[in-house]
Design an enzyme around this catalytic site. Structure first.
Site, PDB file in Angstrom:
ATOM      1  CE  LYS A  45      -3.413  -2.148   1.490  1.00  0.00           C
ATOM      2  NZ  LYS A  45      -4.961  -1.948   2.723  1.00  0.00           N
ATOM      3  CB  VAL A  85     -12.206   8.145   1.825  1.00  0.00           C
ATOM      4  CG1 VAL A  85     -12.773   7.492   0.514  1.00  0.00           C
ATOM      5  CG2 VAL A  85     -12.538   9.107   0.899  1.00  0.00           C
ATOM      6  CB  THR A  87     -16.573   2.696   5.585  1.00  0.00           C
ATOM      7  OG1 THR A  87     -17.347   3.368   6.144  1.00  0.00           O
ATOM      8  CG2 THR A  87     -16.671   1.664   4.667  1.00  0.00           C
ATOM      9  CE1 TYR A 170     -20.271   0.157   2.982  1.00  0.00           C
ATOM     10  CE2 TYR A 170     -21.772   0.064   2.327  1.00  0.00           C
ATOM     11  CZ  TYR A 170     -20.584   0.646   2.051  1.00  0.00           C
ATOM     12  OH  TYR A 170     -19.879   1.825   0.921  1.00  0.00           O
ATOM     13  CE  LYS A 174     -20.143   5.091   3.816  1.00  0.00           C
ATOM     14  NZ  LYS A 174     -19.144   5.468   3.999  1.00  0.00           N
ATOM     15  CG  LEU A 201     -21.371  -1.505  -7.663  1.00  0.00           C
ATOM     16  CD1 LEU A 201     -21.226  -2.122  -6.432  1.00  0.00           C
ATOM     17  CD2 LEU A 201     -22.331  -2.673  -7.987  1.00  0.00           C
TER      18      LEU A 201
HETATM   19  N1  LIG Z   1     -16.766   1.316  -3.781  1.00  0.00           N
HETATM   20  C1  LIG Z   1     -18.184   1.611  -3.910  1.00  0.00           C
HETATM   21  O1  LIG Z   1     -18.900   1.418  -4.432  1.00  0.00           O
HETATM   22  C2  LIG Z   1     -18.790   2.799  -3.132  1.00  0.00           C
HETATM   23  C3  LIG Z   1     -19.918   3.380  -3.074  1.00  0.00           C
HETATM   24  C4  LIG Z   1     -20.374   4.463  -2.587  1.00  0.00           C
HETATM   25  C5  LIG Z   1     -19.814   4.327  -0.757  1.00  0.00           C
HETATM   26  N2  LIG Z   1     -18.049   3.617  -1.151  1.00  0.00           N
HETATM   27  C6  LIG Z   1     -17.469   4.334   0.421  1.00  0.00           C
HETATM   28  O2  LIG Z   1     -16.199   4.692  -0.277  1.00  0.00           O
HETATM   29  C7  LIG Z   1     -14.980   4.369   0.715  1.00  0.00           C
HETATM   30  C8  LIG Z   1     -14.209   3.517   0.035  1.00  0.00           C
HETATM   31  O3  LIG Z   1     -14.625   2.590  -0.157  1.00  0.00           O
HETATM   32  P1  LIG Z   1     -13.684   1.822  -0.986  1.00  0.00           P
HETATM   33  O4  LIG Z   1     -14.674   1.335  -2.014  1.00  0.00           O
HETATM   34  O5  LIG Z   1     -12.391   2.055  -1.726  1.00  0.00           O
HETATM   35  O6  LIG Z   1     -13.165   0.720  -0.083  1.00  0.00           O
HETATM   36  P2  LIG Z   1     -11.976  -0.066  -0.091  1.00  0.00           P
HETATM   37  O7  LIG Z   1     -11.155  -0.440  -1.078  1.00  0.00           O
HETATM   38  O8  LIG Z   1     -12.270  -1.300   0.830  1.00  0.00           O
HETATM   39  O9  LIG Z   1     -11.793   1.264   1.318  1.00  0.00           O
HETATM   40  C9  LIG Z   1     -12.425   1.096   1.862  1.00  0.00           C
HETATM   41  C10 LIG Z   1     -10.385   2.233   3.304  1.00  0.00           C
HETATM   42  O10 LIG Z   1     -11.348   1.760   4.714  1.00  0.00           O
HETATM   43  C11 LIG Z   1     -10.560   1.865   5.371  1.00  0.00           C
HETATM   44  N3  LIG Z   1     -11.174   1.593   6.731  1.00  0.00           N
HETATM   45  C12 LIG Z   1     -11.223   0.049   6.941  1.00  0.00           C
HETATM   46  N4  LIG Z   1     -11.985  -0.402   8.269  1.00  0.00           N
HETATM   47  C13 LIG Z   1     -11.188   0.995   8.591  1.00  0.00           C
HETATM   48  C14 LIG Z   1     -10.806   1.711  10.198  1.00  0.00           C
HETATM   49  N5  LIG Z   1     -11.312   0.227  11.184  1.00  0.00           N
HETATM   50  N6  LIG Z   1     -10.548   2.766  10.516  1.00  0.00           N
HETATM   51  C15 LIG Z   1      -9.369   2.744   9.406  1.00  0.00           C
HETATM   52  N7  LIG Z   1      -9.960   3.179   8.071  1.00  0.00           N
HETATM   53  C16 LIG Z   1     -10.468   2.044   8.283  1.00  0.00           C
HETATM   54  C17 LIG Z   1      -9.175   1.149   4.594  1.00  0.00           C
HETATM   55  O11 LIG Z   1      -7.915   1.405   4.763  1.00  0.00           O
HETATM   56  P3  LIG Z   1      -6.789   0.033   5.313  1.00  0.00           P
HETATM   57  O12 LIG Z   1      -6.141   0.146   3.973  1.00  0.00           O
HETATM   58  O13 LIG Z   1      -5.474   1.200   6.241  1.00  0.00           O
HETATM   59  O14 LIG Z   1      -7.259  -1.309   5.244  1.00  0.00           O
HETATM   60  C18 LIG Z   1      -9.327   1.725   3.695  1.00  0.00           C
HETATM   61  O15 LIG Z   1      -8.618   2.165   2.753  1.00  0.00           O
HETATM   62  C19 LIG Z   1     -16.476   3.926   1.823  1.00  0.00           C
HETATM   63  O16 LIG Z   1     -16.437   4.600   2.520  1.00  0.00           O
HETATM   64  C20 LIG Z   1     -17.401   3.214   1.228  1.00  0.00           C
HETATM   65  O17 LIG Z   1     -18.868   2.528   2.280  1.00  0.00           O
HETATM   66  C21 LIG Z   1     -17.669   3.225  -2.290  1.00  0.00           C
END
Ligand SMILES: NC(=O)c1ccc[n+]([C@@H]2O[C@H](COP(=O)([O-])OP(=O)(O)OC[C@H]3O[C@@H](n4cnc5c(N)ncnc54)[C@H](OP(=O)(O)O)[C@@H]3O)[C@@H](O)[C@H]2O)c1
Length: 341
Positions: A45, A85, A87, A170, A174, A201
């Site tokens: 990372k 960002v 979660t 989740y 959210k 999505l």
């Molecule tokens: N992808 C989608 O379709 C989508 C749609 C709507 C909203 N979102 C929102 O977008 C955001 C990012 O999602 P993503 O799709 O990019 O998913 P992702 O790649 O799984 O990213 C999740 C992020 O949250 C961090 N995280 C998880 N648990 C944590 C904790 N306990 N403390 C601090 N950081 C933590 C992770 O950090 P580490 O790298 O350190 O593990 C990672 O950077 C989220 O809030 C999600 O709800 C995503």
């Protein structure tokens, strides 16, 4: 010539799918980026973030965990804009402080918003919310309202056929975190502006070495992965269609929210909302050898009306339509060896 202005911004969850794109784009624009990640010892990372243009001079990394939310304060200090960002996807069972991800997520948004206020430098807090908090279902879950827009909030007392403990956790985290963070627009005469982007999505491409969960969901009709097929079905059960958005549009939308002189409130962020039936038909046409089950192809081809014009009325334009989002997601899945051609 107009002089360019550069800001200092914080991105929580800088090494995730959306976070890493956002870090890269903001660095490319010349901003100084404070990115948080849970484990700076994770060299894959770390190396990715450090490989971005301008990272050497303009990227500062911080360790911070939502289960220990005061850790975010150092990263927020001195910034003008904070993108929250990160979660918690899985509950940290070692935690004695929080009983589930919803409690942890809500406590974290409070502490992050308060750190923004205390900093005296942060103008705007931009939260990456999810469209899953904006279901157009009626409170009793019996039918859909005529349209999804920013007035919709997902009802909790409804049981969903395709949900499991993870997806329900989740949705709850959210929804409650987004409601909580929006409250800060009422605080101290709205001195801190809070924007939530309820994102659809996300598909397209990734900088990560693996296919992110949201893209696995889009590609589930081709991969046949049952877990992600259920997630896709849950989205349609909850939202009446599959709101989709390209990763580049999502990041541009976050940056748009930062660049506006003033902006606050809740905005849906998705370019398009095909049904599972429409996505399945499009994949079937493109890959005639891949037999997609009839139950998907024959599903409804029109979903609940989706109104994401609030953000567009502010001036934001989406660059990617359904076809481009699906094509790029397939290309990404193939590139990473996830879809065998
Ligand atoms: N992808 C989608 O379709 C989508 C749609 C709507 C909203 N979102 C929102 O977008 C955001 C990012 O999602 P993503 O799709 O990019 O998913 P992702 O790649 O799984 O990213 C999740 C992020 O949250 C961090 N995280 C998880 N648990 C944590 C904790 N306990 N403390 C601090 N950081 C933590 C992770 O950090 P580490 O790298 O350190 O593990 C990672 O950077 C989220 O809030 C999600 O709800 C995503």
């Amino acid at each position: 010539m107009e002089e360019k202005s550069y800001s200092r911004v914080c991105i929580t969850g800088g090494s995730g799918f959306i976070g890493s794109w956002l870090v890269k784009m903001l660095l490319e624009k010349g901003h100084t980026v404070h990115a948080t990640l849970r484990n700076p010892g994770n060299t894959s990372k770390l190396d990715l973030l450090k490989s971005f243009p301008n990272a050497e001079n303009k990227l500062v990394l911080f360790q911070a965990d939502i289960y220990n939310p005061t850790e975010f304060e150092a990263a927020i200090k001195g910034c003008e804009y904070v993108f929250h960002v990160a979660t918690p996807m899985l509950h940290d069972t070692q935690s004695s402080q929080y009983k589930d991800t919803a409690e942890a997520a809500v406590a974290a948004v409070r502490i992050i918003a308060e750190a923004c206020i205390r900093s005296k430098t942060v103008k705007r807090l931009i939260y990456t919310a999810s469209i899953m908090s904006s279901s157009p279902l009626t409170e009793d879950g019996v039918c859909f309202k005529s349209c999804i827009d920013e007035t919709c909030w997902t009802p909790f007392d409804v049981s969903f056929t395709y949900a499991n403990d993870f997806t329900m956790g989740y949705i709850k985290s959210k929804t409650l975190a987004e409601k909580e963070i929006l409250n800060y627009n009422e605080y101290d005469n709205g001195r801190l502006e809070v924007v939530t982007l309820a994102c659809g999505l996300v598909g397209g491409e990734t900088l990560l070495p693996y296919v992110p969960g949201s893209m696995e969901t889009i590609l589930s009709l081709l991969s046949g992965n049952l877990l992600f097929l259920n997630a896709l079905k849950l989205l349609q059960e909850l939202l009446g269609s599959i709101p989709l958005v390209h990763i580049e549009d999502i990041c541009q939308a976050h940056i748009f929210c930062m660049e506006k002189p003033s902006m606050k409130g809740r905005f849906l962020c998705a370019a398009t909302n095909p049904t599972i039936g429409a996505i399945a038909s499009s994949f079937q046409e493109k890959f005639p050898d891949n037999q997609i089950a009839k139950e998907f192809i024959e599903g409804p081809d029109k979903g609940v009306t989706f109104d994401s014009t609030k953000l567009m009325k502010m001036g934001f334009e989406y660059a990617y339509d359904t076809k481009k989002i699906l094509d790029d997601s397939v290309a990404c899945g193939s590139r990473l060896g996830y879809l065998i051609k």
